[in-house]
Design a protein around this motif. Structure first.
Motif, PDB file in Angstrom:
ATOM      1  N   VAL A 163       3.037   8.160  -8.582  1.00  0.00           N
ATOM      2  CA  VAL A 163       4.652   7.634  -8.865  1.00  0.00           C
ATOM      3  C   VAL A 163       3.731   5.941  -8.595  1.00  0.00           C
ATOM      4  N   ALA A 202       3.279   2.485 -10.455  1.00  0.00           N
ATOM      5  CA  ALA A 202       4.139   1.369 -10.250  1.00  0.00           C
ATOM      6  C   ALA A 202       3.632  -0.108  -9.950  1.00  0.00           C
ATOM      7  N   SER A 203       1.798   0.097  -9.317  1.00  0.00           N
ATOM      8  CA  SER A 203       1.346  -0.768  -8.702  1.00  0.00           C
ATOM      9  C   SER A 203       0.797  -1.266  -9.930  1.00  0.00           C
ATOM     10  N   SER A 241       9.693   2.965 -18.645  1.00  0.00           N
ATOM     11  CA  SER A 241       9.693   2.004 -16.623  1.00  0.00           C
ATOM     12  C   SER A 241       8.452   2.971 -16.454  1.00  0.00           C
ATOM     13  N   ALA A 242       7.762   2.150 -15.303  1.00  0.00           N
ATOM     14  CA  ALA A 242       7.020   2.704 -14.223  1.00  0.00           C
ATOM     15  C   ALA A 242       7.372   4.258 -14.126  1.00  0.00           C
ATOM     16  N   GLU A 243       8.642   4.348 -13.842  1.00  0.00           N
ATOM     17  CA  GLU A 243       8.106   6.075 -13.791  1.00  0.00           C
ATOM     18  C   GLU A 243       9.256   7.303 -14.289  1.00  0.00           C
ATOM     19  N   LEU A 250       9.813   3.913  -3.442  1.00  0.00           N
ATOM     20  CA  LEU A 250       8.524   4.875  -4.070  1.00  0.00           C
ATOM     21  C   LEU A 250       9.024   6.098  -3.610  1.00  0.00           C
ATOM     22  N   GLU A 260      11.665  -1.662  -1.446  1.00  0.00           N
ATOM     23  CA  GLU A 260      10.614  -0.916  -2.216  1.00  0.00           C
ATOM     24  C   GLU A 260       9.509   0.198  -2.050  1.00  0.00           C
ATOM     25  N   GLN A 292      11.039   8.466  -4.777  1.00  0.00           N
ATOM     26  CA  GLN A 292      10.849   9.155  -6.455  1.00  0.00           C
ATOM     27  C   GLN A 292       9.667   9.612  -5.867  1.00  0.00           C
ATOM     28  N   ARG A 303       5.391  -5.414  -0.710  1.00  0.00           N
ATOM     29  CA  ARG A 303       6.257  -5.166  -0.915  1.00  0.00           C
ATOM     30  C   ARG A 303       7.398  -5.107   0.204  1.00  0.00           C
ATOM     31  N   TYR A 320       1.704  -0.970 -13.023  1.00  0.00           N
ATOM     32  CA  TYR A 320       3.147  -2.189 -13.841  1.00  0.00           C
ATOM     33  C   TYR A 320       3.117  -3.775 -13.305  1.00  0.00           C
ATOM     34  N   ARG A 321       3.038  -3.372 -11.755  1.00  0.00           N
ATOM     35  CA  ARG A 321       2.843  -4.457 -11.329  1.00  0.00           C
ATOM     36  C   ARG A 321       1.858  -5.734 -12.162  1.00  0.00           C
TER      37      ARG A 321
END
Ligand SMILES: [Zn+2]
Length: 331
Positions: A284, A288-289, A261-263, A310, A306, A313, A302, A291-292
Motif C-alpha cells: 500500500v 502510494a510512493s 487510484s493508488a489504493e 496509509l 497522510e 489502509q 508526507r 504514484y507520487r
C-alpha cells in the motif's frame, strides 16, 4: 540457503564482524551490527526501545571485551527501530547522514507515545501502529538523542586497522539512508536498504535510486550482508529485493496509466510470488510512493495525516489479505 542461523541475539561473522538479529524481522524487529578490531569498536544502529538495546549491549559486552567501550555509533537511517536506543550510547560519537539527522528532528520518540495514547481518537492508522509496534515496544521514557556528527555522501572510518566505508545511498527507504561496508571482510550492513523475507518499505523513494543503490552494493563483491530486517544473506538477498521493486514498479505503472487510484492499484497487483514474505500490507505504501513519482514528484514530505491514512489502509489490507497465522517468515 540457511548458511546463517536466524535466531535472536549476537552472531559471530568472523574476524571481528558481528550481527545482532531480532527475528522475525517484522515491523520494528530490526538488526544491528558491531565492527571490532583490537580494542576499537563501532556499533551500527541501536534498537527500538531501551530494554532491547540494553539486552543487545549486554550480549555484545559479554562476547566481545572491547565492546565495553563503544566510542562510535552509526545510525543507518531515521526510523525509531534503528535510533531510539541512542540514549544508552549517548557518550559515544553518533554518526548519521545530514538528511537522517534532519528527519530525526521531525520525529522524536515523544510523538509515538502521544500517538499510542490517543489512538482511539486518531483512528485506524494509529490503531495499526499500536497493533504492529506500539503494543510490542516500550516508548515511554525514551529521550531524543540525535547524532553528534553528520556527513553527506561518503565518510570513511578507521576501526583499528579496518576501514569502514559509510555510503549515503538515500533517499530511498528514508531521506538519508546510509550503509556500512567493510571491504576487507566483504561484509555489508545495509540498514533498511535491505529487508530479507519481508516487504521493503518505500517511504521516500525514488525507486530508481533504491534500485541503483542495490546495483551498487551488488557490484562490491559482498559476501556477508546483514540486512536491516531478516536473516543474514549475500548478493542473492540484494537481487531478490531488486526484482521485487522492478515488478511492483512495472505493475503499478500499468495501473496508473489505466486510471486506477493508488489504493486500487495496491489491491489489484498480484503478489503471489511474494506471499511468503512478511508484512505484505506494505504494498500500500510502496504503490502510494510510486504514484507520487508517476505524478512527477520524485520524493518529498508526507504530513502525519497522510502517513496515518496509509497506516489505516495497510491495516485494512492486512486484515483482508494477510490475516494472522497466514504469515510465516521463512524464505
Ligand atoms: Zn527498520
Amino acid at each position: 540457503m540457511a548458511k546463517w542461523q536466524y535466531t535472536k541475539g549476537l552472531h559471530d561473522l568472523g574476524n571481528g564482524m558481528w550481527a545482532y538479529l531480532q527475528p522475525d524481522g517484522s515491523w520494528g524487529w530490526s538488526n544491528a551490527g558491531l565492527v571490532v578490531d583490537g580494542d576499537q569498536t563501532l556499533l551500527v544502529d541501536t534498537l527500538f526501545d531501551l530494554k532491547l538495546t540494553q539486552q543487545m549491549l549486554d550480549a555484545m559486552r559479554a562476547a566481545v571485551p572491547a565492546a565495553k567501550r563503544i566510542p562510535r555509533v552509526v545510525n543507518t537511517h531515521n526510523n525509531g527501530d534503528h535510533v531510539f536506543g541512542n540514549q544508552l550510547v549517548a557518550d559515544s560519537e553518533i554518526i548519521a547522514s545530514k538528511a537522517c539527522a534532519e528527519e530525526m528532528e521531525e520525529r522524536p520518540p515523544e510523538n509515538l507515545v502521544a500517538l499510542i495514547k490517543n489512538r482511539d481518537q486518531i483512528g485506524p492508522g494509529a490503531q495499526f501502529f499500536y497493533e504492529t509496534m506500539g503494543s510490542k515496544f516500550q516508548f515511554e521514557g525514551i529521550k531524543h538523542t540525535p547524532p553528534t556528527r553528520t556527513f553527506e555522501k561518503r565518510l570513511d572510518l578507521k576501526v583499528g586497522d579496518k576501514v569502514v566505508e559509510l555510503h549515503e545511498l538515500g533517499p530511498a527507504h528514508t531521506r538519508g539512508d546510509v550503509v556500512a561496508w567493510v571491504p576487507q571482510d566483504k561484509t555489508l550492513f545495509t540498514g533498511d536498504l535491505l529487508f530479507v523475507g519481508g516487504h521493503p518499505v518505500l517511504w521516500a523513494g525514488p525507486v530508481a535510486n533504491w534500485i541503483r543503490a542495490l546495483d551498487l552494493m551488488m557490484s562490491w563483491g559482498v559476501e556477508k550482508v546483514v540486512p536491516g530486517h531478516g536473516r543474514i544473506t549475500d548478493k542473492a538477498g540484494l537481487k531478490a529485493q531488486r526484482d521485487y521493486f522492478v515488478y511492483i514498479h512495472d505493475e503499478a505503472k500499468k495501473r496508473f496509466d489505466a486510471g486506477l487510484s493508488a489504493e486500487e492499484a495496491a489491491w489489484d497487483i498480484k503478489m503471489d510470488g511474494w506471499s511468503h514474505w512478511l508484512d505484505g500490507e506494505r504494498i500500500v505504501v510502496n504503490v502510494a510512493s510510486l504514484y507520487r513519482e508517476f505524478h512527477g514528484k520524485a520524493y518529498g514530505e508526507r504530513d502525519e495525516g497522510e502517513v496515518m491514512r496509509l497506516f489505516g489502509q495497510m491495516r485494512k489490507y492486512k486484515q483482508e489479505r494477510c490475516p494472522a497465522g497466514h504469515q510465516h517468515g521463512h524464505d
